[in-house]
Design a protein around this motif. Structure first.
Motif, PDB file in Angstrom:
ATOM      1  N   GLU A 161     -12.843   4.340 -12.457  1.00 33.64           N
ATOM      2  CA  GLU A 161     -11.967   5.147 -13.306  1.00 33.64           C
ATOM      3  C   GLU A 161     -10.791   5.677 -12.511  1.00 33.64           C
ATOM      4  OE1 GLU A 161     -13.094   8.281 -16.379  1.00 33.64           O
ATOM      5  OE2 GLU A 161     -15.043   7.600 -15.668  1.00 33.64           O
ATOM      6  N   LEU A 162     -11.019   5.907 -11.230  1.00 32.98           N
ATOM      7  CA  LEU A 162      -9.964   6.468 -10.394  1.00 32.98           C
ATOM      8  C   LEU A 162      -9.759   5.571  -9.167  1.00 32.98           C
ATOM      9  CD1 LEU A 162      -8.056   8.875  -9.898  1.00 32.98           C
ATOM     10  CD2 LEU A 162      -9.903   9.968  -8.636  1.00 32.98           C
ATOM     11  N   PRO A 163      -8.816   4.641  -9.252  1.00 30.93           N
ATOM     12  CA  PRO A 163      -8.580   3.747  -8.107  1.00 30.93           C
ATOM     13  C   PRO A 163      -7.744   4.451  -7.041  1.00 30.93           C
ATOM     14  CG  PRO A 163      -7.139   3.171  -9.956  1.00 30.93           C
ATOM     15  CD  PRO A 163      -7.952   4.343 -10.410  1.00 30.93           C
ATOM     16  N   LEU A 164      -8.144   4.326  -5.787  1.00 30.22           N
ATOM     17  CA  LEU A 164      -7.374   4.919  -4.686  1.00 30.22           C
ATOM     18  C   LEU A 164      -6.977   3.783  -3.746  1.00 30.22           C
ATOM     19  CD1 LEU A 164      -9.800   7.910  -3.975  1.00 30.22           C
ATOM     20  CD2 LEU A 164      -7.673   7.982  -5.310  1.00 30.22           C
ATOM     21  N   VAL A 165      -5.692   3.484  -3.681  1.00 34.57           N
ATOM     22  CA  VAL A 165      -5.249   2.388  -2.822  1.00 34.57           C
ATOM     23  C   VAL A 165      -5.154   2.919  -1.390  1.00 34.57           C
ATOM     24  CG1 VAL A 165      -3.555   0.574  -2.461  1.00 34.57           C
ATOM     25  CG2 VAL A 165      -3.959   1.452  -4.759  1.00 34.57           C
ATOM     26  N   ILE A 166      -6.298   2.951  -0.727  1.00 34.00           N
ATOM     27  CA  ILE A 166      -6.333   3.377   0.672  1.00 34.00           C
ATOM     28  C   ILE A 166      -7.006   2.238   1.421  1.00 34.00           C
ATOM     29  CG2 ILE A 166      -7.251   5.050   2.307  1.00 34.00           C
ATOM     30  CD1 ILE A 166      -7.259   7.116   0.045  1.00 34.00           C
ATOM     31  N   SER A 167      -6.235   1.622   2.299  1.00 33.96           N
ATOM     32  CA  SER A 167      -6.712   0.397   2.922  1.00 33.96           C
ATOM     33  C   SER A 167      -6.736   0.546   4.437  1.00 33.96           C
ATOM     34  CB  SER A 167      -5.776  -0.755   2.552  1.00 33.96           C
ATOM     35  OG  SER A 167      -6.146  -1.905   3.276  1.00 33.96           O
ATOM     36  N   ASP A 168      -7.697  -0.111   5.101  1.00 39.98           N
ATOM     37  CA  ASP A 168      -7.612  -0.137   6.564  1.00 39.98           C
ATOM     38  C   ASP A 168      -7.086  -1.490   7.061  1.00 39.98           C
ATOM     39  OD1 ASP A 168     -10.013  -1.424   6.080  1.00 39.98           O
ATOM     40  OD2 ASP A 168     -11.226   0.277   6.711  1.00 39.98           O
ATOM     41  N   HIS A 169      -6.433  -2.208   6.123  1.00 41.45           N
ATOM     42  CA  HIS A 169      -5.745  -3.442   6.508  1.00 41.45           C
ATOM     43  C   HIS A 169      -4.245  -3.298   6.241  1.00 41.45           C
ATOM     44  CE1 HIS A 169      -9.328  -6.098   6.930  1.00 41.45           C
ATOM     45  NE2 HIS A 169      -9.868  -5.139   6.204  1.00 41.45           N
ATOM     46  N   CYS A 170      -3.483  -4.248   6.781  1.00 45.52           N
ATOM     47  CA  CYS A 170      -2.040  -4.267   6.544  1.00 45.52           C
ATOM     48  C   CYS A 170      -1.740  -4.731   5.122  1.00 45.52           C
ATOM     49  CB  CYS A 170      -1.374  -5.274   7.477  1.00 45.52           C
ATOM     50  SG  CYS A 170      -1.294  -4.726   9.175  1.00 45.52           S
ATOM     51  N   ASP A 171      -0.684  -4.210   4.547  1.00 45.20           N
ATOM     52  CA  ASP A 171      -0.181  -4.803   3.317  1.00 45.20           C
ATOM     53  C   ASP A 171       0.792  -5.929   3.705  1.00 45.20           C
ATOM     54  OD1 ASP A 171       2.202  -3.583   4.027  1.00 45.20           O
ATOM     55  OD2 ASP A 171       2.209  -2.159   2.351  1.00 45.20           O
ATOM     56  N   TRP A 172       1.430  -6.512   2.719  1.00 40.86           N
ATOM     57  CA  TRP A 172       2.313  -7.668   2.957  1.00 40.86           C
ATOM     58  C   TRP A 172       3.446  -7.330   3.918  1.00 40.86           C
ATOM     59  CZ3 TRP A 172       2.425 -12.749   2.334  1.00 40.86           C
ATOM     60  CH2 TRP A 172       3.650 -13.416   2.246  1.00 40.86           C
ATOM     61  N   GLU A 173       4.099  -6.198   3.700  1.00 38.86           N
ATOM     62  CA  GLU A 173       5.209  -5.804   4.566  1.00 38.86           C
ATOM     63  C   GLU A 173       4.746  -5.622   6.006  1.00 38.86           C
ATOM     64  OE1 GLU A 173       8.390  -5.646   3.815  1.00 38.86           O
ATOM     65  OE2 GLU A 173       8.009  -6.156   1.712  1.00 38.86           O
ATOM     66  N   ILE A 214     -16.138   7.581 -11.325  1.00 32.11           N
ATOM     67  CA  ILE A 214     -16.200   6.645 -10.205  1.00 32.11           C
ATOM     68  C   ILE A 214     -14.805   6.385  -9.626  1.00 32.11           C
ATOM     69  CG2 ILE A 214     -16.911   4.345  -9.466  1.00 32.11           C
ATOM     70  CD1 ILE A 214     -19.314   5.857 -10.392  1.00 32.11           C
ATOM     71  N   ALA A 215     -14.655   6.670  -8.346  1.00 33.55           N
ATOM     72  CA  ALA A 215     -13.421   6.343  -7.631  1.00 33.55           C
ATOM     73  C   ALA A 215     -13.771   5.333  -6.542  1.00 33.55           C
ATOM     74  CB  ALA A 215     -12.815   7.599  -7.024  1.00 33.55           C
ATOM     75  N   PHE A 216     -12.773   4.588  -6.093  1.00 37.21           N
ATOM     76  CA  PHE A 216     -13.036   3.623  -5.026  1.00 37.21           C
ATOM     77  C   PHE A 216     -11.797   3.568  -4.148  1.00 37.21           C
ATOM     78  CE2 PHE A 216     -13.714  -1.001  -3.733  1.00 37.21           C
ATOM     79  CZ  PHE A 216     -14.747  -0.698  -2.862  1.00 37.21           C
ATOM     80  N   ALA A 217     -12.007   3.691  -2.834  1.00 41.54           N
ATOM     81  CA  ALA A 217     -10.876   3.703  -1.905  1.00 41.54           C
ATOM     82  C   ALA A 217     -10.784   2.347  -1.234  1.00 41.54           C
ATOM     83  CB  ALA A 217     -11.061   4.811  -0.867  1.00 41.54           C
ATOM     84  N   SER A 218      -9.800   1.548  -1.652  1.00 39.94           N
ATOM     85  CA  SER A 218      -9.682   0.195  -1.109  1.00 39.94           C
ATOM     86  C   SER A 218      -8.317  -0.377  -1.455  1.00 39.94           C
ATOM     87  CB  SER A 218     -10.781  -0.684  -1.709  1.00 39.94           C
ATOM     88  OG  SER A 218     -10.452  -2.047  -1.537  1.00 39.94           O
ATOM     89  N   GLY A 219      -7.832  -1.250  -0.594  1.00 40.37           N
ATOM     90  CA  GLY A 219      -6.585  -1.947  -0.883  1.00 40.37           C
ATOM     91  C   GLY A 219      -6.681  -2.795  -2.148  1.00 40.37           C
ATOM     92  N   TRP A 220      -7.923  -3.190  -2.517  1.00 40.32           N
ATOM     93  CA  TRP A 220      -8.098  -4.000  -3.730  1.00 40.32           C
ATOM     94  C   TRP A 220      -7.738  -3.218  -4.982  1.00 40.32           C
ATOM     95  CZ3 TRP A 220      -7.797  -8.567  -2.405  1.00 40.32           C
ATOM     96  CH2 TRP A 220      -8.493  -9.088  -1.307  1.00 40.32           C
ATOM     97  N   MET A 221      -7.672  -1.905  -4.862  1.00 41.03           N
ATOM     98  CA  MET A 221      -7.428  -1.086  -6.046  1.00 41.03           C
ATOM     99  C   MET A 221      -5.990  -1.191  -6.567  1.00 41.03           C
ATOM    100  SD  MET A 221     -10.274   0.100  -7.086  1.00 41.03           S
ATOM    101  CE  MET A 221     -10.863  -1.533  -6.646  1.00 41.03           C
ATOM    102  N   HIS A 228       0.836  -1.206   0.000  1.00 37.56           N
ATOM    103  CA  HIS A 228       0.000   0.000   0.000  1.00 37.56           C
ATOM    104  C   HIS A 228       0.869   1.253   0.000  1.00 37.56           C
ATOM    105  CE1 HIS A 228      -3.111  -2.790   0.610  1.00 37.56           C
ATOM    106  NE2 HIS A 228      -3.140  -2.817   1.928  1.00 37.56           N
ATOM    107  N   PRO A 229       0.608   2.181  -0.916  1.00 39.76           N
ATOM    108  CA  PRO A 229       1.365   3.443  -0.908  1.00 39.76           C
ATOM    109  C   PRO A 229       0.912   4.328   0.252  1.00 39.76           C
ATOM    110  CG  PRO A 229      -0.325   3.485  -2.601  1.00 39.76           C
ATOM    111  CD  PRO A 229      -0.388   2.118  -1.971  1.00 39.76           C
ATOM    112  N   HIS A 230       1.675   5.382   0.510  1.00 38.42           N
ATOM    113  CA  HIS A 230       1.268   6.313   1.569  1.00 38.42           C
ATOM    114  C   HIS A 230      -0.068   6.940   1.174  1.00 38.42           C
ATOM    115  CE1 HIS A 230       1.244   9.613   4.406  1.00 38.42           C
ATOM    116  NE2 HIS A 230       2.225   8.998   5.054  1.00 38.42           N
ATOM    117  N   PRO A 231      -1.039   6.986   2.098  1.00 39.30           N
ATOM    118  CA  PRO A 231      -2.380   7.462   1.715  1.00 39.30           C
ATOM    119  C   PRO A 231      -2.381   8.905   1.192  1.00 39.30           C
ATOM    120  CG  PRO A 231      -2.218   7.092   4.096  1.00 39.30           C
ATOM    121  CD  PRO A 231      -0.999   6.492   3.476  1.00 39.30           C
TER     122      PRO A 231
END
Lengths: 339, 526
Positions: A279-291, A260-267, A151-154
């Motif tokens: 159309e606009l994915p936002l990688v903002i997750s409330d879960h941990c990424d792999w690291e 349409i944007a969507f804020a989720s780690g799935w993005m 996940h990138p920095h929000p």
């Protein structure tokens, strides 16, 4: 005397994780006598239990969602304070997932098991900061338990949204967010990164936004996205937030030419973006990424890892590669789509 | 490099054709040579990097990731380039190459033995989105939903010229198309095509409607059958032979049988068709076996022999005959085709008719099922590129129709987001419904709202964006489907695929039990 095994203290049942000596369940998926609840998301916090122990925020969130009488007895757990339940010591620690979310440490006869619920380590002013808990067994989820998730920095992600609103002022920016946690975090990110335009919210987000605001998390001015048949100008320069379910409902038709944007780690994953027509994915997750997942496993010092839900096969594989005992719990009833 | 990676990301998530063109235009404006031209070449498939193959990408991935974790990741992500771009470790390997030109330069100079080190170093220095772009570039097949035609359309709009001019030039140009951009920006004269046997923009027809026919004077027109193949242009010039699709794509390599027979100087316009074992024209599905291939096996050439049914001539020897009236072109075409192997070239002969009614009768009773209808052409028409008004008309047979039952509905995009607007429908086989096609147009906005409500009220199951809709003998929605023909298909459960299906009527009144049966469709096949 036979040696104690961790399974004697906590083990999976169809109703959820059960602690026989303490006679309680953690995040049970069916009604039980005594439930300890990690956080307010619907798959973890359900109505219909006799007594519920959770943080004050989680209890308040459950009352908002299910009504004040969602159980017979409520007991508020204070973060960091140990409570005895039938001789089993229980301590809630912050999980950083959403407001009020907690990990639950269960201790008995020298064995420490930490149930992390859902957690994350990225900075988030709308949730208490995650603390690693030393334990013998660490129970973790694995929603983003594959090395492709980073996940990138929000702040970088929210900047994309702010830039798009400036670039396409005539299109309505519709952001899909879950009502608890993600909505408030996205609003706060917008504010903290200098977005001064109006933020419109779907009715389903209102009560929880009000609650966050009352708990001291400033969200700025929010307007209801209720214009019955919107004209192009009504939402221009602004951002509209709604739960993803509303994007399939007639509600979405009031916005002319929506983006349409969507804020989720799935993005992170292109096929998921396309599936949702984003159309606009936002990688903002409330879960941990792999690291974050693998770092947390190390930080707890646990000799044994139990994986609840998500990509458990891969996380167990990583543990094996790092000489840590691990196994999947195959708990049912938890969703990882809703993130 | 960043600009190209962002262009790919944006294009892949953009549904609307106009917005895709806008994105390309912005890229052409903001990006310099040679990067913008290389981006075009990547989209049109005109880049070739022979020393980078998918096997090399996998090999590099296995160096940076545990194979089991890689397998699980690839399984989940579903795309090799994407998986590798995401799983690649972050390193501080130094500055990223600034431009697409630099990257292409590095990769095109790589040999089989130096490619692994060059690519590894490149991936180390790029971010995930750029890594994805590089791997896609290197292995070909961008799959970003942009056709070569759309890229050419964007170039045409960029220079405010007709797309025909771009298509005509295309085969004389090579990446990065610097001279083309200079012309499009008004900085240089139009490039002169140096390529032999170039493509010339084709002449297209309008659909005939009843109003055209009211004023129709049979003496001013000729008519011929409209065959269900693909429109091609066969060009011979100074020993060079090329076969083009109607949009100027060179398809020579897929049709060695045709190319071998192209022993002429000139440019022929015609229909590419396949013959069946009996020597008649085979249905479109047979031709499909030969399409979209880079090369073709001897077996396929034998089983699906191709030929050209010629109908016009643009160049005769070295003479441009496009300005001549149609009968004179036809006369020259007849003489030219008479010198060619009959198995590969024949003529689309004129039909005789004296009145509109006679023509109507021909249209309704074509002698072969592969005929789609009639082409009607003004006798005094020159060969005009594009779609000029009033010269050529296509008058298709009435579409075939069946009554089918709505089975699944999928959410739409863009203006239709929030509506279930894509419908899968089926017909009866025994007492079960089998899907036979999918349609997403042919209804008004009002009708869409009503179907959408029906879908929501009668959902049986949901899978992501798709809903399965109640459909049994007594209850369901019957759709009258119009289509342009049927093909056998091994990919569809029903064994049948429809061409251009669309909804022609909503039959709210009809009980599903009375919808058509698969046997009816099978009978239409033969």
């Amino acid at each position: 005397m036979k040696a104690m095994r961790p399974e004697d203290l906590l083990h999976p049942t169809p109703r959820g994780l059960y602690c026989p000596p303490g006679d309680f369940y953690i995040d049970p998926v069916r009604p039980v006598n005594r439930a300890l609840v990690t956080h307010g998301h619907a798959d973890h916090a359900r109505a219909g239990h006799h007594s519920v122990m959770a943080t004050a925020h989680t209890l308040a969130i459950m009352a908002i969602r299910y009504g004040a009488d969602f159980c017979e007895k409520q007991q508020a757990a204070v973060l960091g304070q140990t409570i005895s339940v039938n001789g089993v010591e229980v301590t809630f620690y912050p999980a950083g997932h959403v407001l009020g979310s907690a990990q639950i440490l269960v201790e008995w006869k020298g064995i420490r098991i930490c149930v992390s619920g859902d957690y994350k380590r990225m900075p988030d002013p709308t949730a208490e900061t995650y603390e690693p808990v030393l334990c013998d067994v660490f129970i973790t989820e694995a929603t983003f338990g594959l090395p492709v998730f980073r996940h990138p920095h929000p702040a970088l992600e929210i900047a994309k949204l702010i830039r798009s609103v400036a670039d396409f002022p005539d299109r309505t920016h519709l952001v899909g967010v879950y009502a608890l946690g993600k909505a408030q975090r996205v609003i706060r990110l917008l504010r903290d990164n200098g977005f001064a335009g109006p933020v419109f919210i779907h009715g389903a987000l209102k009560e929880l936004c009000d609650y966050y605001e009352a708990s001291g998390i400033a969200l700025g001015e929010l307007r209801a996205a209720t214009v019955a048949a919107g004209k192009t100008g009504d939402y221009s320069g602004g951002v509209v937030l709604g739960p993803p379910s509303a994007f399939n409902a007639p509600w979405v038709r009031r916005f002319p030419d929506p983006l349409i944007a969507f804020a989720s780690g799935w993005m992170t994953i292109r096929s998921r973006m396309k599936q949702r027509g984003v159309e606009l994915p936002l990688v903002i997750s409330d879960h941990c990424d792999w690291e974050e997942l693998t770092l947390s496993i190390r930080d707890t010092g646990a000799g044994e890892i139990w994986v609840t839900h998500g990509r458990e096969e891969a996380l167990v594989r990583w543990c094996e590669l790092n000489q840590i005992r691990a196994r999947p719990l195959h708990l049912i009833g938890y969703e990882d789509e809703a993130e | 490099m960043r600009a190209f990676a962002e262009l790919l990301e944006d294009l892949v998530l953009t549904q609307s054709r106009n917005r895709k063109i806008e994105l390309l235009l912005r890229h052409f404006r903001e990006c310099r040579d040679p990067d913008r031209g290389l981006a075009v070449a990547a989209i049109t498939g005109d880049l070739d990097l022979p020393s980078v193959k998918p096997a090399l990408i996998r090999e590099l991935a296995s160096e940076v990731s545990d194979p089991e974790l890689f397998r699980l990741s690839y399984d989940f992500v579903g795309d090799l380039a994407e998986t590798v771009s995401l799983i690649w470790p972050i390193s501080q390997a130094g500055d990223a190459p600034q431009s697409l030109g630099e990257v292409m330069d590095l990769l095109s100079r790589a040999s089989r033995s130096t490619a692994p080190a060059i690519l590894r170093d490149l991936l180390d220095r790029l971010d995930a989105s750029q890594r994805y772009a590089v791997i896609k570039l290197a292995t070909g097949g961008l799959r970003i939903g942009v056709s070569a035609r759309l890229a050419k359309q964007a170039l045409a709009e960029f220079g405010q010229v007709d797309i025909g001019e771009i298509e005509e030039l295309w085969h004389g140009l090579t990446p990065p198309y610097t001279a083309l951009f200079a012309w499009l920006e008004g900085r240089a004269p139009k490039p002169v095509s140096l390529a032999l046997a170039p493509f010339r923009p084709v002449m297209l027809s309008h659909a005939a409607d009843e109003r055209d026919l009211e004023t129709f004077d049979p003496a001013e027109f000729m008519a011929e059958w409209k065959w269900d193949g693909i429109r091609i242009q066969a060009v011979g010039e100074g020993g060079t032979r090329r076969l083009y699709s109607r949009t100027g794509d060179d398809i020579s390599r897929a049709f060695p049988d045709i190319v071998e027979a192209m022993n002429f100087e000139g440019t022929i316009d015609g229909e590419l068709l396949v013959r069946d074992a009996g020597g008649s024209v085979a249905p479109f599905s047979a031709l499909q076996q030969r399409l979209n291939r880079k090369t073709v096996s001897a077996k396929l050439v034998r089983e699906y022999p191709a030929f050209i049914r010629a109908y016009d001539l643009l160049r005769d020897g070295n003479e441009d005959v496009r300005a001549l009236p149609l009968p004179q072109r036809k006369e020259r075409l007849d003489a030219l085709v008479a010198t060619l192997p009959q198995a590969r070239f024949d003529l689309s002969g004129p039909l005789s008719f004296a009145t509109l009614d006679e023509l109507r009768a021909l249209r309704e009773n074509p002698p072969e099922p592969v005929i789609e209808g009639l082409m009607i052409k003004r006798l005094d028409s020159a060969y005009v590129a594009g779609r000029p008004r009033g010269l050529w008309f296509k008058w298709k047979r009435d579409p075939q129709v069946v009554d089918a039952v709505l089975m699944y509905a999928q959410r739409g995009h863009g203006k239709r987001s929030g509506f279930y607007s894509d419908y899968t429908f089926g017909v009866w086989r025994g007492d079960e419904l089998v899907p036979v096609g999918k349609a997403y147009f042919g209804f008004t906005d009002e009708e869409l709202k009503r179907i959408d409500k029906f879908v929501r009220d009668n959902t049986v199951e949901r899978f992501g964006p798709v809903r399965s809709v109640r459909a049994d003998a007594d209850f369901g929605l019957v759709l009258e489907i119009a289509f342009e023909g049927l093909n056998r298909s091994t990919r569809h459960k029903s064994g049948i695929a429809m061409r251009f299906p669309r909804i022609s009527r909503l039959r709210w009144d009809k009980p599903p039990a009375e919808a058509d049966r698969l046997e009816t469709l099978e009978a239409m096949l033969s």
